[in-house]
Design a protein around this motif. Structure first.
Motif, mmCIF file in Angstrom:
data_model
loop_
_atom_site.group_PDB
_atom_site.id
_atom_site.type_symbol
_atom_site.label_atom_id
_atom_site.label_comp_id
_atom_site.label_asym_id
_atom_site.label_seq_id
_atom_site.Cartn_x
_atom_site.Cartn_y
_atom_site.Cartn_z
ATOM 1 N N GLN A 27 17.086 79.212 9.216
ATOM 2 C CA GLN A 27 17.560 78.760 10.476
ATOM 3 C C GLN A 27 16.603 78.900 11.524
ATOM 4 O O GLN A 27 16.797 78.370 12.723
ATOM 5 C CB GLN A 27 18.934 79.699 11.028
ATOM 6 C CG GLN A 27 20.067 79.299 10.350
ATOM 7 C CD GLN A 27 21.131 80.206 10.462
ATOM 8 O OE1 GLN A 27 21.200 81.422 11.190
ATOM 9 N NE2 GLN A 27 22.301 79.724 9.962
ATOM 10 N N ARG A 30 11.652 75.742 13.392
ATOM 11 C CA ARG A 30 11.867 74.861 14.532
ATOM 12 C C ARG A 30 10.440 74.051 14.575
ATOM 13 O O ARG A 30 9.632 74.260 13.929
ATOM 14 C CB ARG A 30 11.905 75.703 15.662
ATOM 15 C CG ARG A 30 12.869 76.775 15.920
ATOM 16 C CD ARG A 30 14.272 75.975 16.474
ATOM 17 N NE ARG A 30 15.109 76.910 16.641
ATOM 18 C CZ ARG A 30 16.199 77.040 15.829
ATOM 19 N NH1 ARG A 30 16.299 76.414 14.865
ATOM 20 N NH2 ARG A 30 17.270 77.644 16.245
ATOM 21 N N ILE A 78 12.934 68.074 13.947
ATOM 22 C CA ILE A 78 14.197 68.348 12.898
ATOM 23 C C ILE A 78 15.025 67.424 13.315
ATOM 24 O O ILE A 78 15.338 67.044 14.420
ATOM 25 C CB ILE A 78 14.752 69.718 13.402
ATOM 26 C CG1 ILE A 78 13.631 70.878 13.237
ATOM 27 C CG2 ILE A 78 16.007 69.894 12.421
ATOM 28 C CD1 ILE A 78 13.469 71.493 11.719
ATOM 29 N N LYS A 80 18.839 65.955 12.800
ATOM 30 C CA LYS A 80 20.237 66.399 12.542
ATOM 31 C C LYS A 80 21.086 65.304 12.040
ATOM 32 O O LYS A 80 21.088 64.312 12.890
ATOM 33 C CB LYS A 80 21.007 67.172 13.551
ATOM 34 C CG LYS A 80 20.193 68.346 14.214
ATOM 35 C CD LYS A 80 20.789 69.687 13.425
ATOM 36 C CE LYS A 80 19.937 70.515 14.021
ATOM 37 N NZ LYS A 80 20.236 72.147 13.555
ATOM 38 N N MET A 81 21.663 65.568 10.745
ATOM 39 C CA MET A 81 22.611 63.987 10.148
ATOM 40 C C MET A 81 23.889 64.404 10.526
ATOM 41 O O MET A 81 24.404 65.431 10.910
ATOM 42 C CB MET A 81 22.385 64.034 8.831
ATOM 43 C CG MET A 81 20.735 63.677 8.366
ATOM 44 S SD MET A 81 20.169 62.250 9.132
ATOM 45 C CE MET A 81 18.585 62.207 8.533
ATOM 46 N N LYS A 82 24.734 63.368 10.288
ATOM 47 C CA LYS A 82 26.242 63.331 10.668
ATOM 48 C C LYS A 82 26.821 64.251 9.708
ATOM 49 O O LYS A 82 27.954 64.848 10.232
ATOM 50 C CB LYS A 82 26.900 61.897 10.546
ATOM 51 C CG LYS A 82 26.480 61.018 11.565
ATOM 52 C CD LYS A 82 26.926 59.547 11.250
ATOM 53 C CE LYS A 82 26.623 58.413 12.298
ATOM 54 N NZ LYS A 82 27.322 57.323 12.000
ATOM 55 N N GLY A 84 25.788 67.044 8.755
ATOM 56 C CA GLY A 84 25.780 68.617 8.943
ATOM 57 C C GLY A 84 24.183 68.833 8.333
ATOM 58 O O GLY A 84 23.890 70.026 8.648
ATOM 59 N N GLU A 85 23.603 68.053 7.676
ATOM 60 C CA GLU A 85 22.372 68.472 7.005
ATOM 61 C C GLU A 85 21.234 68.547 8.210
ATOM 62 O O GLU A 85 21.280 67.571 8.974
ATOM 63 C CB GLU A 85 22.022 67.555 5.855
ATOM 64 C CG GLU A 85 23.063 67.251 4.844
ATOM 65 C CD GLU A 85 23.795 66.181 4.950
ATOM 66 O OE1 GLU A 85 23.564 65.419 5.860
ATOM 67 O OE2 GLU A 85 24.763 66.239 4.265
ATOM 68 N N SER A 86 20.096 69.183 7.973
ATOM 69 C CA SER A 86 19.094 69.093 8.772
ATOM 70 C C SER A 86 17.766 68.859 8.059
ATOM 71 O O SER A 86 17.489 69.472 6.721
ATOM 72 C CB SER A 86 18.809 70.369 9.427
ATOM 73 O OG SER A 86 19.826 70.735 10.141
ATOM 74 N N TYR A 87 17.070 67.906 8.483
ATOM 75 C CA TYR A 87 15.820 67.529 7.654
ATOM 76 C C TYR A 87 14.624 67.844 8.619
ATOM 77 O O TYR A 87 14.685 67.221 9.728
ATOM 78 C CB TYR A 87 15.861 66.054 7.401
ATOM 79 C CG TYR A 87 16.823 65.741 6.238
ATOM 80 C CD1 TYR A 87 16.309 65.888 4.831
ATOM 81 C CD2 TYR A 87 18.097 65.200 6.470
ATOM 82 C CE1 TYR A 87 17.404 65.497 3.944
ATOM 83 C CE2 TYR A 87 18.950 65.201 5.533
ATOM 84 C CZ TYR A 87 18.659 65.026 4.211
ATOM 85 O OH TYR A 87 19.472 64.568 3.079
ATOM 86 N N GLU A 108 14.733 68.705 3.351
ATOM 87 C CA GLU A 108 16.221 69.339 3.687
ATOM 88 C C GLU A 108 16.028 70.695 3.911
ATOM 89 O O GLU A 108 15.395 71.544 3.193
ATOM 90 C CB GLU A 108 17.135 69.078 2.621
ATOM 91 C CG GLU A 108 18.567 69.430 3.002
ATOM 92 C CD GLU A 108 19.726 68.819 2.138
ATOM 93 O OE1 GLU A 108 20.867 69.126 2.341
ATOM 94 O OE2 GLU A 108 19.286 67.976 1.296
#
Length: 125
Positions: A27, A30, A78, A80-82, A84-87, A108
Motif C-alpha cells: 500500500q 507510490r 499508479i 486504478k481500475m474499475k 479495484g485492482e491497482s496497476y 498488479e
C-alpha cells in the motif's frame, strides 16, 4: 472410564494464527518509488505484463519478460481500475527501454508485491 488425550502445547490453544501478520507494504507504493523486478512466482511472471491489453498477450511476450529479472525500475504512475485492482506503470531507471518494443511494464501492485515479483528498494529521487 475413557482416557482423555493430553494437550501438548496448551499455551497455543485458540491462538494458532496470531503470529501471522498480513503484509501491507504494497500500500506504500507510490509514483517515484524505486523497485527491483524479482523472480517469477511461477514459470513466468503472473502479475507483471508488457501491456494492459490482456487479449493480445502471448507466450512469447511472457518469455520475453524473464530477461527483466533483477532490473531496477521506478514507479511512473499508479492506475486504478474499475474492479479495484491497482496497476503500477514501471519504467527502467534512467528512462531506458526494456527492449526495442517494450518501454514500460505494468505490475498488479498487491499481487506482484505479495508474490515477490517486485521488491522494494528506496523512494526514487
Amino acid at each position: 472410564m475413557k482416557k482423555s488425550r493430553p494437550v501438548l502445547f496448551p499455551e497455543f490453544i485458540g491462538r494458532e494464527n496470531m503470529a501471522v501478520k498480513e503484509d501491507l507494504r504494497w500500500q506504500d507504493i507510490r509514483p517515484g518509488f524505486k523497485l527491483k523486478i524479482g523472480k517469477p512466482s511461477n514459470r513466468y511472471y503472473q502479475y507483471i505484463y508488457p501491456s494492459l491489453r490482456f487479449k493480445e498477450h502471448s507466450l512469447d511476450n511472457l518469455k520475453e519478460l524473464l530477461q527483466f529479472e533483477g532490473i531496477e525500475v521506478y514507479v511512473r504512475s499508479i492506475l486504478k481500475m474499475k474492479g479495484g485492482e491497482s496497476y503500477a506503470v514501471l519504467k527502467r531507471a534512467g528512462d531506458q527501454s526494456f527492449t526495442k518494443d517494450i518501454t514500460t511494464v505494468y505490475a498488479e501492485v498487491m499481487k506482484s508485491h505479495t508474490a515477490n515479483e517486485i521488491i522494494d528498494l528506496v523512494p526514487y529521487k
